[in-house]
Design a protein around this motif. Structure first.
Motif, PDB file in Angstrom:
ATOM      1  N   LEU A 158       0.845  -1.184   0.000  1.00 47.45           N
ATOM      2  CA  LEU A 158       0.000   0.000   0.000  1.00 47.45           C
ATOM      3  C   LEU A 158       0.886   1.241   0.000  1.00 47.45           C
ATOM      4  O   LEU A 158       2.085   1.160   0.291  1.00 47.45           O
ATOM      5  CB  LEU A 158      -0.898   0.007   1.244  1.00 47.45           C
ATOM      6  N   SER A 159       0.322   2.376  -0.330  1.00 45.04           N
ATOM      7  CA  SER A 159       1.093   3.620  -0.259  1.00 45.04           C
ATOM      8  C   SER A 159       1.526   3.842   1.186  1.00 45.04           C
ATOM      9  O   SER A 159       0.683   3.868   2.102  1.00 45.04           O
ATOM     10  CB  SER A 159       0.232   4.792  -0.744  1.00 45.04           C
ATOM     11  N   VAL A 160       2.832   3.989   1.399  1.00 43.08           N
ATOM     12  CA  VAL A 160       3.370   4.096   2.766  1.00 43.08           C
ATOM     13  C   VAL A 160       3.325   5.564   3.195  1.00 43.08           C
ATOM     14  O   VAL A 160       4.315   6.286   3.144  1.00 43.08           O
ATOM     15  CB  VAL A 160       4.801   3.529   2.842  1.00 43.08           C
ATOM     16  N   ASP A 161       2.143   5.997   3.617  1.00 43.99           N
ATOM     17  CA  ASP A 161       1.966   7.391   4.021  1.00 43.99           C
ATOM     18  C   ASP A 161       1.313   7.531   5.389  1.00 43.99           C
ATOM     19  O   ASP A 161       1.117   8.649   5.878  1.00 43.99           O
ATOM     20  CB  ASP A 161       1.131   8.139   2.973  1.00 43.99           C
ATOM     21  N   GLY A 162       0.964   6.400   6.014  1.00 42.20           N
ATOM     22  CA  GLY A 162       0.326   6.456   7.326  1.00 42.20           C
ATOM     23  C   GLY A 162      -1.140   6.798   7.274  1.00 42.20           C
ATOM     24  O   GLY A 162      -1.808   6.806   8.319  1.00 42.20           O
ATOM     25  N   VAL A 163      -1.669   7.081   6.106  1.00 45.16           N
ATOM     26  CA  VAL A 163      -3.085   7.438   5.973  1.00 45.16           C
ATOM     27  C   VAL A 163      -3.903   6.152   5.851  1.00 45.16           C
ATOM     28  O   VAL A 163      -3.628   5.307   4.995  1.00 45.16           O
ATOM     29  CB  VAL A 163      -3.327   8.331   4.739  1.00 45.16           C
ATOM     30  N   VAL A 164      -4.884   6.011   6.711  1.00 45.49           N
ATOM     31  CA  VAL A 164      -5.749   4.827   6.680  1.00 45.49           C
ATOM     32  C   VAL A 164      -6.994   5.171   5.877  1.00 45.49           C
ATOM     33  O   VAL A 164      -7.877   5.895   6.330  1.00 45.49           O
ATOM     34  CB  VAL A 164      -6.134   4.380   8.104  1.00 45.49           C
ATOM     35  N   GLY A 165      -7.038   4.651   4.641  1.00 43.19           N
ATOM     36  CA  GLY A 165      -8.166   4.869   3.755  1.00 43.19           C
ATOM     37  C   GLY A 165      -8.910   3.568   3.509  1.00 43.19           C
ATOM     38  O   GLY A 165      -8.710   2.569   4.230  1.00 43.19           O
ATOM     39  N   PRO A 166      -9.742   3.517   2.486  1.00 39.40           N
ATOM     40  CA  PRO A 166     -10.554   2.318   2.224  1.00 39.40           C
ATOM     41  C   PRO A 166      -9.723   1.064   1.973  1.00 39.40           C
ATOM     42  O   PRO A 166     -10.060  -0.011   2.488  1.00 39.40           O
ATOM     43  CB  PRO A 166     -11.360   2.706   0.982  1.00 39.40           C
ATOM     44  N   ARG A 167      -8.638   1.171   1.180  1.00 36.44           N
ATOM     45  CA  ARG A 167      -7.847  -0.022   0.875  1.00 36.44           C
ATOM     46  C   ARG A 167      -7.098  -0.522   2.108  1.00 36.44           C
ATOM     47  O   ARG A 167      -7.025  -1.723   2.364  1.00 36.44           O
ATOM     48  CB  ARG A 167      -6.859   0.246  -0.258  1.00 36.44           C
ATOM     49  N   ALA A 168      -6.526   0.412   2.871  1.00 34.64           N
ATOM     50  CA  ALA A 168      -5.817   0.009   4.090  1.00 34.64           C
ATOM     51  C   ALA A 168      -6.789  -0.626   5.081  1.00 34.64           C
ATOM     52  O   ALA A 168      -6.461  -1.642   5.718  1.00 34.64           O
ATOM     53  CB  ALA A 168      -5.123   1.211   4.716  1.00 34.64           C
ATOM     54  N   THR A 169      -7.970  -0.050   5.204  1.00 39.85           N
ATOM     55  CA  THR A 169      -8.976  -0.618   6.118  1.00 39.85           C
ATOM     56  C   THR A 169      -9.371  -2.017   5.667  1.00 39.85           C
ATOM     57  O   THR A 169      -9.500  -2.938   6.486  1.00 39.85           O
ATOM     58  CB  THR A 169     -10.212   0.291   6.181  1.00 39.85           C
ATOM     59  N   ALA A 170      -9.560  -2.195   4.362  1.00 41.34           N
ATOM     60  CA  ALA A 170      -9.929  -3.518   3.847  1.00 41.34           C
ATOM     61  C   ALA A 170      -8.841  -4.541   4.132  1.00 41.34           C
ATOM     62  O   ALA A 170      -9.136  -5.686   4.511  1.00 41.34           O
ATOM     63  CB  ALA A 170     -10.198  -3.432   2.345  1.00 41.34           C
ATOM     64  N   MET A 171      -7.584  -4.156   3.951  1.00 41.58           N
ATOM     65  CA  MET A 171      -6.484  -5.085   4.219  1.00 41.58           C
ATOM     66  C   MET A 171      -6.374  -5.383   5.712  1.00 41.58           C
ATOM     67  O   MET A 171      -6.101  -6.517   6.111  1.00 41.58           O
ATOM     68  CB  MET A 171      -5.165  -4.516   3.698  1.00 41.58           C
ATOM     69  N   LEU A 172      -6.601  -4.384   6.548  1.00 44.13           N
ATOM     70  CA  LEU A 172      -6.577  -4.606   7.993  1.00 44.13           C
ATOM     71  C   LEU A 172      -7.669  -5.576   8.422  1.00 44.13           C
ATOM     72  O   LEU A 172      -7.505  -6.345   9.370  1.00 44.13           O
ATOM     73  CB  LEU A 172      -6.757  -3.274   8.723  1.00 44.13           C
ATOM     74  N   ASN A 173      -8.784  -5.559   7.715  1.00 49.56           N
ATOM     75  CA  ASN A 173      -9.929  -6.377   8.101  1.00 49.56           C
ATOM     76  C   ASN A 173      -9.969  -7.743   7.440  1.00 49.56           C
ATOM     77  O   ASN A 173     -10.966  -8.464   7.580  1.00 49.56           O
ATOM     78  CB  ASN A 173     -11.228  -5.610   7.804  1.00 49.56           C
ATOM     79  N   VAL A 174      -8.907  -8.120   6.731  1.00 46.91           N
ATOM     80  CA  VAL A 174      -8.830  -9.483   6.202  1.00 46.91           C
ATOM     81  C   VAL A 174      -8.719 -10.438   7.386  1.00 46.91           C
ATOM     82  O   VAL A 174      -7.817 -10.304   8.217  1.00 46.91           O
ATOM     83  CB  VAL A 174      -7.616  -9.655   5.270  1.00 46.91           C
ATOM     84  N   PRO A 175      -9.611 -11.416   7.526  1.00 50.00           N
ATOM     85  CA  PRO A 175      -9.560 -12.330   8.675  1.00 50.00           C
ATOM     86  C   PRO A 175      -8.252 -13.109   8.731  1.00 50.00           C
ATOM     87  O   PRO A 175      -7.633 -13.398   7.697  1.00 50.00           O
ATOM     88  CB  PRO A 175     -10.739 -13.274   8.420  1.00 50.00           C
ATOM     89  N   ILE A 176      -7.833 -13.444   9.932  1.00 50.02           N
ATOM     90  CA  ILE A 176      -6.596 -14.200  10.108  1.00 50.02           C
ATOM     91  C   ILE A 176      -6.687 -15.533   9.376  1.00 50.02           C
ATOM     92  O   ILE A 176      -5.719 -15.971   8.729  1.00 50.02           O
ATOM     93  CB  ILE A 176      -6.301 -14.414  11.611  1.00 50.02           C
ATOM     94  N   GLU A 177      -7.819 -16.195   9.445  1.00 47.30           N
ATOM     95  CA  GLU A 177      -7.964 -17.480   8.766  1.00 47.30           C
ATOM     96  C   GLU A 177      -7.786 -17.338   7.255  1.00 47.30           C
ATOM     97  O   GLU A 177      -7.263 -18.246   6.596  1.00 47.30           O
ATOM     98  CB  GLU A 177      -9.334 -18.093   9.077  1.00 47.30           C
ATOM     99  N   ALA A 178      -8.209 -16.205   6.711  1.00 44.45           N
ATOM    100  CA  ALA A 178      -8.022 -15.980   5.275  1.00 44.45           C
ATOM    101  C   ALA A 178      -6.536 -15.892   4.938  1.00 44.45           C
ATOM    102  O   ALA A 178      -6.096 -16.354   3.873  1.00 44.45           O
ATOM    103  CB  ALA A 178      -8.742 -14.711   4.837  1.00 44.45           C
ATOM    104  N   LYS A 179      -5.751 -15.312   5.844  1.00 45.41           N
ATOM    105  CA  LYS A 179      -4.305 -15.244   5.602  1.00 45.41           C
ATOM    106  C   LYS A 179      -3.679 -16.631   5.709  1.00 45.41           C
ATOM    107  O   LYS A 179      -2.740 -16.958   4.968  1.00 45.41           O
ATOM    108  CB  LYS A 179      -3.648 -14.277   6.584  1.00 45.41           C
TER     109      LYS A 179
END
Length: 544
Positions: free
Chosen positions: A262-283
């Motif tokens: 992701l863009s390394v800017d510290g800004v939490v937008g829609p894509r960063a939020t979506a990646m944060l919310n990927v379930p552990i089991e999915a990983k």
């Protein structure tokens, strides 16, 4: 040997001693097991390739059992079963090797059942060896866009190795892909499984852009979410508002962004939020799919090869074991995904024409022609009567509303120049998808984090630098010369001094140069297909 006749009185004590000693009762004479095994092997050898390979090995060895001796499974047999169970650590399913059925025969007491146990153990060892050396599933059967050159299991050689191995577990482990990637993914699988089993999982609420220094009620949830899977997440500063997005948390978010492309800017937008919310089991499932991909891959990619990871939007050129060139790439959208292929590059061209594929002409350019017949002319495009003729037509003379978009009959060609979709450099290579590698006139797109914008072709950010790395000055082909030719609008063809192998891959979990495991979004949904295929029970012929 078997003891025949009736033993009465104190003779029963003698018989019991003989049973314990392995000389009677369930301890069938080995020659009876050999005879039963020979019969069973011959009855099953035509069932599939694995059993056919085992039949040859057993025949060469006089049908001597390898896992059963003196009427019971050997220590090697026990070691094999433990090794099969341990394949769970490689993302493989132990039940694919019939471990439960084997356990049901473990106390077999007849020659026929012991022979059946023997053959089941051998088949399990061979199938596990094949899966470790070439993969559990066939890539091309899952998706038409997945056609890498997948390694093939040599069943005869694997059967010989598996049946002769003193340590079955070590033998299976020796078949794993070489290099640092596979063990790193294996370790990551264990770590993420542990997290899935022990960590509570929370989500970050969606909302507007969360920027460093802002105060927002989502910040505590962001801190909690990161603390569940990331290391060294600091608490909110003492006395500070816990809703404020402080520098310590920003640093953790930036590390997360870097690990997920992701863009390394510290800004939490829609894509960063979506990646944060990927379930552990999915990983966990994603890691399992990527372990499988590593088992597919050819361990001899070539002395000189260009490796493109469509999931990472990156390419690197390796020359005699050294990475001599890296660049960003743009790949296909989810609708028009870039396929996984193995091919060979032999040349490049400057100032190419771009002949528009029929699908693009019908879907994208026909609507523009219906609005304005001269729309394409403004972009340096010419329209020809058909694909075999050079007879150019005037677009104003065509009733574009009557043209079927699914059967677009005309050939559209874009002339070379600054606005050409292929840019100034074009790399052809053989493949059944009609894709290629090229420059682009839309260079601003390389600044994006996710670069899936094309119709499947691959755009290089620095194509002339790649040319320079390939030629190394051979034939007077230098970066300056190519730039001069391209800038002058000249069309020229150049043959590489030696062919370059091309590997277009899709690796969504991998170890980076700094030894950190990186995750990428499964944009094409291929990981899900691989994982689902691996979890389907494998139909094995029932042993007769």
């Amino acid at each position: 040997m078997r003891v025949l006749g009736v033993i009465g009185g104190c003779g029963r004590a003698v018989a019991a001693a003989l049973i314990v000693a392995g000389l009677t009762g369930p301890a069938w004479a080995q020659e009876e097991v050999v005879s039963a095994l020979k019969e069973r092997v011959r009855a099953n050898e035509a069932a599939d390739g694995a059993l056919g390979a085992l039949a040859k090995v057993y025949a060469d060895g006089g049908y001597a059992p390898r896992w059963v001796k003196d009427g019971r499974p050997t220590a090697r047999a026990r070691a094999l079963v433990e090794a099969l169970k341990a394949l769970d650590a490689d993302g493989l399913e132990p039940e694919d090797y019939e471990v439960s059925s084997i356990a049901g025969l473990w106390s077999a007491t007849t020659a026929a059942d012991l022979a059946r146990l023997e053959l089941m153990l051998s088949r399990a060892a061979l199938m596990a060896a094949a899966d470790m050396s070439a993969g559990r599933v066939v890539a091309s059967a899952l998706d038409p866009n997945m056609s890498p050159v997948q390694r093939r299991a040599d069943h005869k050689a694997l059967a010989e190795g598996a049946l002769a191995a003193a340590d079955p577990g070590a033998f299976l482990a020796s078949l794993a892909p070489a290099g640092r990637q596979y063990p790193a993914l294996r370790k990551a699988l264990a770590e993420w499984r542990e997290r899935a089993a022990t960590t509570s999982y929370s989500k970050v609420p969606t909302g507007g852009l969360l920027k460093p220094g802002m105060c927002d009620p989502r910040v505590p949830a962001l801190r909690k979410r990161l603390s569940e899977t990331e290391a060294n997440v600091p608490p909110a500063p003492a006395g500070a508002d816990p809703n404020c997005y402080d520098d310590g948390l920003v640093a953790i978010v930036k590390a997360f962004q870097a690990a997920h492309n992701l863009s390394v800017d510290g800004v939490v937008g829609p894509r960063a939020t979506a990646m944060l919310n990927v379930p552990i089991e999915a990983k966990v499932q994603q890691i399992i799919a990527n372990l499988e991909r590593r088992r597919w891959a050819d361990e001899s990619p070539g002395a000189r090869y260009l490796l493109i990871n469509a999931a990472d939007y990156s390419a690197r050129f390796v020359d005699e074991g050294r990475v001599v060139f890296r660049t960003k790439v743009i790949v296909g959208t989810a609708k028009d995904p870039t396929p996984e292929i193995t091919s060979e590059m032999r040349s490049f061209q400057t100032n190419p024409y771009w002949t528009v594929p029929t699908s693009i002409a019908g879907e994208e350019y026909l609507p523009a022609l219906r609005r304005d017949p001269q729309a394409l002319s403004k972009s340096g495009m010419r329209i020809f009567a058909d694909w075999s003729s050079d007879a150019e037509i005037d677009p104003a003379t065509i009733d574009w509303n009557s043209v079927n978009p699914r059967a677009f009959p005309y050939r559209i060609r874009q002339e070379p120049g600054a606005g050409n979709a292929l840019g100034y450099i074009f790399f052809p290579f053989s493949n059944r998808y009609g894709i290629y590698i090229h420059d682009t006139s839309s260079r601003w797109l390389f600044a994006e984090g996710s670069r899936n914008f094309s119709h499947g072709c691959i755009r290089l950010e620095n194509p002339v630098d790649f040319v320079e790395a390939v030629f190394k000055g051979a034939g007077g082909v230098t970066k300056a010369r190519v730039q001069a030719i391209a800038g002058a609008g000249q069309q020229a063809n150049f043959t590489f001094p030696a062919p370059v192998a091309l590997h277009v891959t899709y690796q969504t979990v991998f170890l980076d140069d700094d030894g950190k495991v990186q995750f990428r979004e499964d944009v094409y949904g291929r990981d899900r297909k691989v994982h689902a295929a691996m979890r389907k029970a494998r139909p094995l012929p029932r042993l007769s």
